[in-house]
Write a protein that holds these residues in place. Sequence first.
Motif, PDB file in Angstrom:
ATOM      1  N   THR A 192       2.203   9.551  -5.964  1.00  0.00           N
ATOM      2  CA  THR A 192       2.859  10.830  -5.655  1.00  0.00           C
ATOM      3  C   THR A 192       3.907  11.161  -6.699  1.00  0.00           C
ATOM      4  O   THR A 192       4.031  12.322  -7.142  1.00  0.00           O
ATOM      5  CB  THR A 192       3.519  10.749  -4.278  1.00  0.00           C
ATOM      6  OG1 THR A 192       2.548  10.386  -3.286  1.00  0.00           O
ATOM      7  CG2 THR A 192       4.149  12.069  -3.883  1.00  0.00           C
ATOM      8  N   ASP A 244       2.205   1.771  -3.512  1.00  0.00           N
ATOM      9  CA  ASP A 244       1.190   2.314  -4.421  1.00  0.00           C
ATOM     10  C   ASP A 244       1.022   3.795  -4.202  1.00  0.00           C
ATOM     11  O   ASP A 244       0.902   4.589  -5.149  1.00  0.00           O
ATOM     12  CB  ASP A 244      -0.139   1.589  -4.222  1.00  0.00           C
ATOM     13  CG  ASP A 244      -0.067   0.118  -4.633  1.00  0.00           C
ATOM     14  OD1 ASP A 244       0.886  -0.216  -5.405  1.00  0.00           O
ATOM     15  OD2 ASP A 244      -0.892  -0.678  -4.161  1.00  0.00           O
ATOM     16  N   HIS A 245       0.981   4.214  -2.960  1.00  0.00           N
ATOM     17  CA  HIS A 245       0.867   5.631  -2.653  1.00  0.00           C
ATOM     18  C   HIS A 245       2.070   6.411  -3.157  1.00  0.00           C
ATOM     19  O   HIS A 245       1.936   7.543  -3.674  1.00  0.00           O
ATOM     20  CB  HIS A 245       0.713   5.810  -1.143  1.00  0.00           C
ATOM     21  CG  HIS A 245       0.580   7.240  -0.722  1.00  0.00           C
ATOM     22  ND1 HIS A 245      -0.578   7.992  -0.986  1.00  0.00           N
ATOM     23  CD2 HIS A 245       1.442   8.078  -0.083  1.00  0.00           C
ATOM     24  CE1 HIS A 245      -0.418   9.211  -0.523  1.00  0.00           C
ATOM     25  NE2 HIS A 245       0.822   9.282   0.053  1.00  0.00           N
ATOM     26  N   GLN A 265       0.824  -1.204   0.000  1.00  0.00           N
ATOM     27  CA  GLN A 265       0.000   0.000   0.000  1.00  0.00           C
ATOM     28  C   GLN A 265       0.857   1.252   0.000  1.00  0.00           C
ATOM     29  O   GLN A 265       0.542   2.230  -0.688  1.00  0.00           O
ATOM     30  CB  GLN A 265      -0.928   0.005   1.211  1.00  0.00           C
ATOM     31  CG  GLN A 265      -1.946  -1.140   1.209  1.00  0.00           C
ATOM     32  CD  GLN A 265      -2.838  -1.116   2.444  1.00  0.00           C
ATOM     33  OE1 GLN A 265      -2.645  -0.283   3.332  1.00  0.00           O
ATOM     34  NE2 GLN A 265      -3.814  -2.019   2.493  1.00  0.00           N
ATOM     35  N   GLN A 266       1.941   1.233   0.739  1.00  0.00           N
ATOM     36  CA  GLN A 266       2.833   2.393   0.762  1.00  0.00           C
ATOM     37  C   GLN A 266       3.502   2.597  -0.589  1.00  0.00           C
ATOM     38  O   GLN A 266       3.686   3.718  -1.060  1.00  0.00           O
ATOM     39  CB  GLN A 266       3.894   2.213   1.855  1.00  0.00           C
ATOM     40  CG  GLN A 266       3.335   2.169   3.273  1.00  0.00           C
ATOM     41  CD  GLN A 266       4.437   2.016   4.304  1.00  0.00           C
ATOM     42  OE1 GLN A 266       5.602   2.069   3.960  1.00  0.00           O
ATOM     43  NE2 GLN A 266       4.039   1.837   5.563  1.00  0.00           N
TER      44      GLN A 266
END
Length: 1354
Positions: free
Chosen positions: A997, A992-993, A989-990
């Motif tokens: 960005t 993907d974030h 998840q990190q």
Amino acid sequence: MDQFLKGQVSVLSSFPPSVGRDIAVAVVKPLAAGLGNPSTRSLLRTDRQVKWTMEVLCYGLTLPLDRDTVKLCVDIYTDWMMALVSQKSSTPPPISRDPNLYVQRILRHLYILFLPRSGQVSPVYLSLCQQVLSSAQSLARESSVMSNETWQALLHFLLRINHTLLAPPTPAGGLSDLSVAVLLEVWLLACSRCFPCRSLWQTFRQMFSSWRHQPAVVEQWSRVAAGLTSRLIPQMFGPSFPPFQVPDEDASLVPPDMEGERLSHTWFKFLHLFSNPVDLIGPAAGSSLDEDVQLPGIFFRAMRSVSVLVDAFLGTKLSTEPEPTQNQLGVIERTSEQTEHLLPNTELGARSQSRDRLPSLGFSVIRSPFRDRLPSYGFSRPRSGSAPPTPVNFPTTPEAPPIKSSSSSCKQQTPSSPHHWKSSFCPPSSCPPLSSTPRCPAHPLRCNVDSLLHLFGSWLFEAALITSGKQADVTVMSDRWAAGRAEACGTLCRIFTCKKTAENIQSIYLSRFYLVLLRSLQDACPPVLVSVLLNSTRLFCCDLRGVNLLLPSFVSVLETVLLDRDLIRFKGLVSPVDLRRSSIFILLSLMPLPVQLGPAQIQNSVDLMMGCEDATAGDFLSYKPRLCSLLIGALQTETDSSNIQLLLATILNVVHDMAAAEAPPPSPDPGQSRRSDHRNQEVQFRATSGTSRTRTPTTQSEAAVLWVHVVRLLTQRLTSQWRNDPAVCLSALEVLGGLAKVEVQVEVSERRRAVGSVCTYIVFQCGRPPPLHSRDLHSIIVAAFCCLNTWLTQNPVLLHQQECLLEVLEIVELGISGSRSRQDQKVVWKDDKDLNPASLRVKEAAEATLSCIMQASGAGPDASFRDNALVLDDSSLKRSRYFVLEGSVILATMEPTPDRPDQEPSPSLLVILRGPSGHHSWTLQLHLLPKDGRDVQAAVVPRQPRLSDEDAGQRRSINHQLVLEHMERVPSVGADQSIPPLIRTEDQQQLDHLRVTLKTQQEIEAQPRLSSHSVAMATCRPPSPVSCFQVTRLFLSHLGLLTPESVKDPGVSSMQPALLSLDSSLPGFSDSLRRLDQLPSRNSDCAFVFYMRAGQKTPREILGNVDKKTSISGPFLDFLSSLGCPEEVGGASRSELGAVLGDSGGGVFDGRRFVLKFADALTEITFIVPSSHTYTDWLKCYDEAEHTAASSSNQKRAEIRPSEDIRSCQSVSSFFRSDSKLLIVWVERFEDIEKFPLTDLLLETRAQTETGSSNIQLIFIHPLKTGLFRICFHGNASTKLGLVVPLVNGMVTSRRSLGFLLTEMVSNCSRRCRLDSDSAPPPHVRRKHLINDIVLCYKSRCSEPAFYTALFQL
């Protein structure tokens, strides 16, 4: 018939014997019956009756002794004689009217009683003779009306009866002692009341000379001569001269009213009654009578009496010591007090004996290439019969009682007698023991040598040479006369060694004396040899002309004594210890002669004496190897403690003198490396004063050879034979420390071996069982650590050797903790060890050694480094921060201001560390790049070039290749798996974030490219440099001190934090730091130097000598320059020294502006030369010494003076407060030592202090004509730890070694006093205690956040 009896024969002699006997009995009995009754009147009333009765009494005295007639006649006559004393009713009136006339006739009649007769040895006869003699004695004592004629008759009567009893061939009976005693006492009374005429004196002398073969005559003559001398000396020399102590009964022989010229005339005539004692040998040499066996004893007794008289005129006194006695077998018996005594203030002292024989020097050495290059010294081996001693270990060493210095009389216990006479003569069965009792120095008021020789010289010289000339007979050559000859030789030696400084002795006396010495040394007669050695300890240090020519003869004799262990030849004559001690003192004065006199030629004195034309000749320098061999051999042979200490002192003197003599001239370069940290400041003083102490050469020489052998011998004995003797160990350690400072070129392994031996010695002493541990043992261990410190500081290269460093560190660990971690194969961790040192003193000494190791190895700064930053003022206090590291070091930090206004700032810090080992300062500066001469600002923040306008806003595509091409072809290895992969479920998840960005950011950056116009980009510029760096925080952080473990809240834990801040705003903080800075980090000692001209007595005269150069001698300035370097005090500048030193005799170093300072890594000594200008300063300092509390005026002076200057000024007052005071006095005349005004100089007449004169140590230096210097030490060897070396009383040293030996002596004396005192901790301990007090008083009580906040607010 005797001439004395003419006209005195009774008329009854013409009748038959029975008629005379009957008449005598009939007449005597009625007269005798009325003697005891006071009321009875005499039967004789007229002069005619008395005369007729006296004819009968005269005949009655000739009758046999089997009846009472003779006794009654004696009773009547002795009763009538008392008419001159008191009148009695039983005395006939004619005798009462004219007693003198009748007493004269009575004395002539009584002489008949003493004529030879049968039964002469019967008790009745002896009692009658004793009655007559006692009556004559009482008559002379009590009568006040005796006429001159009666005195003459009484003296004639006594002379005749003594001649009858004592003249040869008549053997002496039981009356000899009494008759001679009565004669001499009555004669003394006559000299006081009616001086005998010249003819009577001549008769007395002629008769007396014929009685000399009687033991009683010489004994009673000795008593009278001693009694007269005891009365004459105060009359001649005054009350200040030492009194001549004699027994009371001998002193009472001299009438109290005899004085003036009558006393001196009587003394002179009585002295010459005996005539020359050598005349006894003439008839004895040609006689075979049995009574001649007594003559050698009589000759010895006469010479002993002359010797005693000579000592009385010299003012010397014997210490009270029991006389050696002889048992029935004639064996000499001595008490323990006679064989075991130290030598405090006498010129005797020391003992030794042990020998391990092997190559060259007498002890085994490991052969090395260096030793193979050394020349052989040829040291002497022991004489035959002297086996090497076996080392014996004693658990304890008994203390030797010190020698008493009080005078002793020659009293001998005799039975009480009503007749006031005694006889103590006992003919010795063998040669009597010679006196080895130490004598006090001769008094300054003594008479000259020529005067004594005019009086006693003819007797002494003839007695000393009785084996030469016409008397050379077989009987004379025997040892029967050796005792008297030995006494004469010893007396001559004492006379000549008591020569005054400016005294000239007639050449005829000197030549005869040297002839006596050469004969005595050549004959090698044991008693004579012993006497010469015992009384010649000062022979070579009293400036006798030509005495150095005796060097070869004395060296030969010293070899026979010092290298022989058993001394069988001298058994029974003297204690071997005393004989060796005297020989060692002679050796002390001989050792500097070869180097001092050098190539001067010396001929064989024995050959010259014998008249040989081909007398062998050589120079003094050729005797140097022989003397060195003798010195080493004596040290290996000796076993006595005090003798060994004397030899140890001699060794250091010889080694340094040889090394200094071989040294090249000192370099004029002022920057040459010196042992003191102030050496480069003394160039001007040296140019003015002349010579100075120089370091020894660094080339192979004889001094290096001797150094190696001596160090090996000392270290070997220190760890074996001597290790149980504390006195010898202390002296050996002091000598080893001095040898470490003698720089000679030897292999490093030799120095390494010495350090290892000292370490082994410390291990042995620390490993003793607990019951044997004592304060003395711990003092020895502390001294061993001090010796180790000296070797490490003088030879820092040894610490570069891993094995040596580990061994020394193990010894330090042993001293601090009580055990070593590495023991055999077992290793104990530090955390598992218990701290159990031998004592606190040993632990402190080990800590000092550890500090010394750090400094010598280069791990620490020089302890003597000083910086002006230590001056404390208000501004520096406000800008400084103070911390405590590990509770023992005070850290001061201060950020200095830039020296120039335009100087760019940089992280700089001034750091001052104050710890137990001293105070040190550094200036630190932080550089991000090396200092290569570039600008600091450029090095810290590099400037970037400005971009042009056309390049502004334009971007260039750069292909950044982050990985290699064809990366997939490279095979992976284990290291590739060290970084974990980013693809993990929990992080998806990190990631993907993060992708979202990044995509958004790319879109934003791509927008300007789509627009038609360009965007101006701003130029990136570096920020401006900071000016506040918080350097203290950076420094503490770099040291690793700003950690949670090192900074703790004092309220949380009772343990002291590793880093603690101090509050400098509290009152008294700066004063405490000043006191800490004033405490020296080295042993700081002080000594005063005086110059005493001939004849001076007052302090004003002595202190005024050093004001002008014309009042002192040139060698004194050379001596001052060898003590140390000039140092300014009291605000003086170094440029002033040349101006004030020009005409000064050394008074410029009086402590007002300059002092002399000697300093090395361990010791600093301040030498002050008081002058007349500082006499009042002495008074002030003495008054200040009575106040223990520091005054505020001292604190104010401390603020304006550097700390070192304060110590120099306070050394004067600390000198008076110290337990031991050391004064160095240069005396032009040796006799003035006794006149030195010590009490006045110390001002003890104004106020008494607890420190008595016994704690004052005086070193007197007297220059000799040979260029050498004689040492007289007062106050040495007064403790149970023995002598302090290297200077001992009676030593002679050269100019080259005087300064070195003196500084060593001052340092060793002060160290001994600190060992004996409980109130003298080492310098680092005093500083540590003061640091603890400062921490307790001024520590900042703040929390950890407050501590960090304060750091960021700097």
